[in-house]
Design a protein around this motif. Structure first.
Motif, PDB file in Angstrom:
ATOM      1  N   TYR A  14       4.288  17.577   4.201  1.00  0.00           N
ATOM      2  CA  TYR A  14       3.081  17.009   3.611  1.00  0.00           C
ATOM      3  C   TYR A  14       2.024  18.105   3.531  1.00  0.00           C
ATOM      4  O   TYR A  14       2.003  19.011   4.370  1.00  0.00           O
ATOM      5  N   ALA A  28       7.108  17.120   8.429  1.00  0.00           N
ATOM      6  CA  ALA A  28       7.424  15.838   9.071  1.00  0.00           C
ATOM      7  C   ALA A  28       8.909  15.773   9.420  1.00  0.00           C
ATOM      8  O   ALA A  28       9.291  15.225  10.459  1.00  0.00           O
ATOM      9  N   GLU A  47       8.528  10.378  20.272  1.00  0.00           N
ATOM     10  CA  GLU A  47       7.124   9.994  20.422  1.00  0.00           C
ATOM     11  C   GLU A  47       6.461   9.827  19.057  1.00  0.00           C
ATOM     12  O   GLU A  47       7.026  10.218  18.031  1.00  0.00           O
ATOM     13  N   SER A  48       5.279   9.263  19.054  1.00  0.00           N
ATOM     14  CA  SER A  48       4.528   9.049  17.825  1.00  0.00           C
ATOM     15  C   SER A  48       4.307  10.379  17.106  1.00  0.00           C
ATOM     16  O   SER A  48       3.980  11.383  17.725  1.00  0.00           O
ATOM     17  N   GLY A  49       4.535  10.378  15.806  1.00  0.00           N
ATOM     18  CA  GLY A  49       4.329  11.578  15.004  1.00  0.00           C
ATOM     19  C   GLY A  49       5.543  12.487  14.912  1.00  0.00           C
ATOM     20  O   GLY A  49       5.496  13.536  14.273  1.00  0.00           O
ATOM     21  N   SER A  50       6.675  12.073  15.518  1.00  0.00           N
ATOM     22  CA  SER A  50       7.855  12.953  15.519  1.00  0.00           C
ATOM     23  C   SER A  50       8.622  12.899  14.195  1.00  0.00           C
ATOM     24  O   SER A  50       9.531  13.702  13.972  1.00  0.00           O
ATOM     25  N   GLY A  51       8.286  11.943  13.318  1.00  0.00           N
ATOM     26  CA  GLY A  51       8.912  11.905  11.999  1.00  0.00           C
ATOM     27  C   GLY A  51       9.863  10.739  11.780  1.00  0.00           C
ATOM     28  O   GLY A  51      10.523  10.660  10.738  1.00  0.00           O
ATOM     29  N   LYS A  52       9.901   9.805  12.732  1.00  0.00           N
ATOM     30  CA  LYS A  52      10.856   8.703  12.655  1.00  0.00           C
ATOM     31  C   LYS A  52      10.638   7.839  11.415  1.00  0.00           C
ATOM     32  O   LYS A  52      11.577   7.532  10.684  1.00  0.00           O
ATOM     33  N   SER A  53       9.387   7.429  11.198  1.00  0.00           N
ATOM     34  CA  SER A  53       9.112   6.554  10.047  1.00  0.00           C
ATOM     35  C   SER A  53       9.359   7.280   8.741  1.00  0.00           C
ATOM     36  O   SER A  53       9.840   6.676   7.766  1.00  0.00           O
ATOM     37  N   THR A  54       9.034   8.569   8.705  1.00  0.00           N
ATOM     38  CA  THR A  54       9.292   9.347   7.491  1.00  0.00           C
ATOM     39  C   THR A  54      10.782   9.327   7.173  1.00  0.00           C
ATOM     40  O   THR A  54      11.183   9.140   6.016  1.00  0.00           O
TER      41      THR A  54
HETATM   42  P1  ADP Z   1       6.568   8.604  13.657  1.00  0.00           P
HETATM   43  O1  ADP Z   1       7.056   7.434  12.869  1.00  0.00           O
HETATM   44  O2  ADP Z   1       7.620   9.223  14.527  1.00  0.00           O
HETATM   45  O3  ADP Z   1       5.336   8.281  14.438  1.00  0.00           O
HETATM   46  P2  ADP Z   1       5.806   9.715  11.082  1.00  0.00           P
HETATM   47  O4  ADP Z   1       7.049   9.866  10.297  1.00  0.00           O
HETATM   48  O5  ADP Z   1       4.948   8.541  10.779  1.00  0.00           O
HETATM   49  O6  ADP Z   1       6.174   9.768  12.640  1.00  0.00           O
HETATM   50  O7  ADP Z   1       4.918  11.021  10.915  1.00  0.00           O
HETATM   51  C1  ADP Z   1       5.450  12.334  11.090  1.00  0.00           C
HETATM   52  C2  ADP Z   1       4.388  13.346  10.712  1.00  0.00           C
HETATM   53  O8  ADP Z   1       4.134  13.292   9.320  1.00  0.00           O
HETATM   54  C3  ADP Z   1       3.043  13.100  11.397  1.00  0.00           C
HETATM   55  O9  ADP Z   1       2.478  14.342  11.718  1.00  0.00           O
HETATM   56  C4  ADP Z   1       2.250  12.390  10.346  1.00  0.00           C
HETATM   57  O10 ADP Z   1       0.886  12.646  10.504  1.00  0.00           O
HETATM   58  C5  ADP Z   1       2.776  13.011   9.057  1.00  0.00           C
HETATM   59  N1  ADP Z   1       2.708  12.087   7.922  1.00  0.00           N
HETATM   60  C6  ADP Z   1       3.399  10.939   7.799  1.00  0.00           C
HETATM   61  N2  ADP Z   1       3.121  10.330   6.625  1.00  0.00           N
HETATM   62  C7  ADP Z   1       2.219  11.125   6.001  1.00  0.00           C
HETATM   63  C8  ADP Z   1       1.531  11.066   4.741  1.00  0.00           C
HETATM   64  N3  ADP Z   1       1.746  10.037   3.880  1.00  0.00           N
HETATM   65  N4  ADP Z   1       0.684  12.057   4.430  1.00  0.00           N
HETATM   66  C9  ADP Z   1       0.500  13.098   5.271  1.00  0.00           C
HETATM   67  N5  ADP Z   1       1.100  13.223   6.447  1.00  0.00           N
HETATM   68  C10 ADP Z   1       1.949  12.257   6.824  1.00  0.00           C
END
Ligand code: ADP
Ligand code: MG
Length: 266
Positions: A14, A28, A47-54
């Motif tokens: 990103y 991510a 942990e939060s921010g590790s990229g799981k949701s991405t």
């Molecule tokens: P998790 O689900 O493990 O908490 P995310 O996949 O949500 O992690 O996020 C991984 C990283 O990508 C984080 O640093 C987050 O800030 C960044 N990120 C996620 N979505 C976006 C987006 N739409 N724009 C910019 N950065 C993003």
């Protein structure tokens, strides 16, 4: 076990805030590879921010990766269009943390489940009312709840409805992103047990995403541990939890609070 989903070397960056003309990129996903066999639950923890949701969103087609492959039954889903894309969408369904996002607040929840059947053309028109009732029974909800609005249900009941809607299209893989994280502990255990019932009864495979290692331990066959956009450890759930090899996994395990609620064993 036959392989259902394979992700190969997935990269997603990103634009980082404060970057100079957008040239600075935050990573991510830094080259992620996972595999899910038919009928298997892979727990993805980190942990939060590790990229799981991405990762979950890339698999669901909601986020486009920079590079890498997402193979469903061996076919790269990024190249799909038309009927083959519709077929993939039918076979891979999401469940999110917040069921309000997938349920229309103005509709009785039975209508949302019915809409999912209509959308995918499942069953004949006359057959769909019965299917809605079957789906409610499948997720452990009395069909009388079908007439209620989402706001008239408890958090656990709402998540059951969202799962019923996800099951409407008769999927083979569920991508569940923190599906119990907003629920009370006792309700968490009930919903986790429902996921295990679906796996046993329907042979449903799942990518089960959570920051909570205790949750992963109870529902997963295999576990992948994610840190800063990379899989740092993977293996059978027993091996990863009983004998973690990576320092980050050990830290996650040490951080699990005890005692845990009484999950059903197995
Ligand atoms: P998790 O689900 O493990 O908490 P995310 O996949 O949500 O992690 O996020 C991984 C990283 O990508 C984080 O640093 C987050 O800030 C960044 N990120 C996620 N979505 C976006 C987006 N739409 N724009 C910019 N950065 C993003
Ligand atoms: Mg997330």
């Amino acid at each position: 076990m036959a392989e259902l989903l394979r992700v190969e070397n997935l990269v997603k960056t990103y634009a980082a805030p404060g970057g100079f003309f957008g040239r600075r990129r935050a990573t991510a996903l830094g080259g992620v590879s996972i595999a899910v066999a038919r009928g298997e639950t892979l727990g993805l923890v980190g942990e939060s921010g590790s990229g799981k949701s991405t990762l979950g969103r890339c698999i669901l087609g909601l986020t486009r990766p920079d590079s890498g492959a997402i193979l469903f039954e061996g076919a790269d889903v990024q190249g799909l269009s038309g009927r083959r894309l519709a077929d993939f969408r039918r076979r891979v369904q999401p469940v999110f943390q917040d069921p309000f996002g997938s349920l229309d607040p103005r509709w009785p929840v039975g209508r949302s489940v019915r809409e999912a059947l209509d959308c995918f053309g499942i069953g004949s028109n006359s057959d769909r009312a019965r299917r809605v009732a079957d789906l409610f029974a499948r997720v452990g909800l009395d069909p009388v709840f079908a007439k209620r609005l989402p706001s008239q249900l408890s958090g656990g009941q709402r998540q059951r409805v969202a799962i019923a809607a996800a099951l409407a299209s008769e999927p083979e893989l569920i991508v569940a992103d923190e599906p119990v994280s907003a629920l009370d502990m006792s309700v968490q255990a009930q919903i986790l047990n429902l996921f295990m019932d679906l796996k046993r009864d329907l042979g449903l495979a799942a990518l089960f995403i959570t920051h909570d290692l205790a949750v992963v331990a109870h529902v997963s066959d295999a576990v992948a541990v994610m840190q800063q956009g990379r899989i740092v450890e993977t293996g059978s759930a027993d091996a990863v939890i009983d004998a973690p090899s990576h320092a980050y996994t050990k830290a996650l395990i040490a951080a699990v609070p005890r005692p845990r609620p009484a999950f059903r064993g197995g």
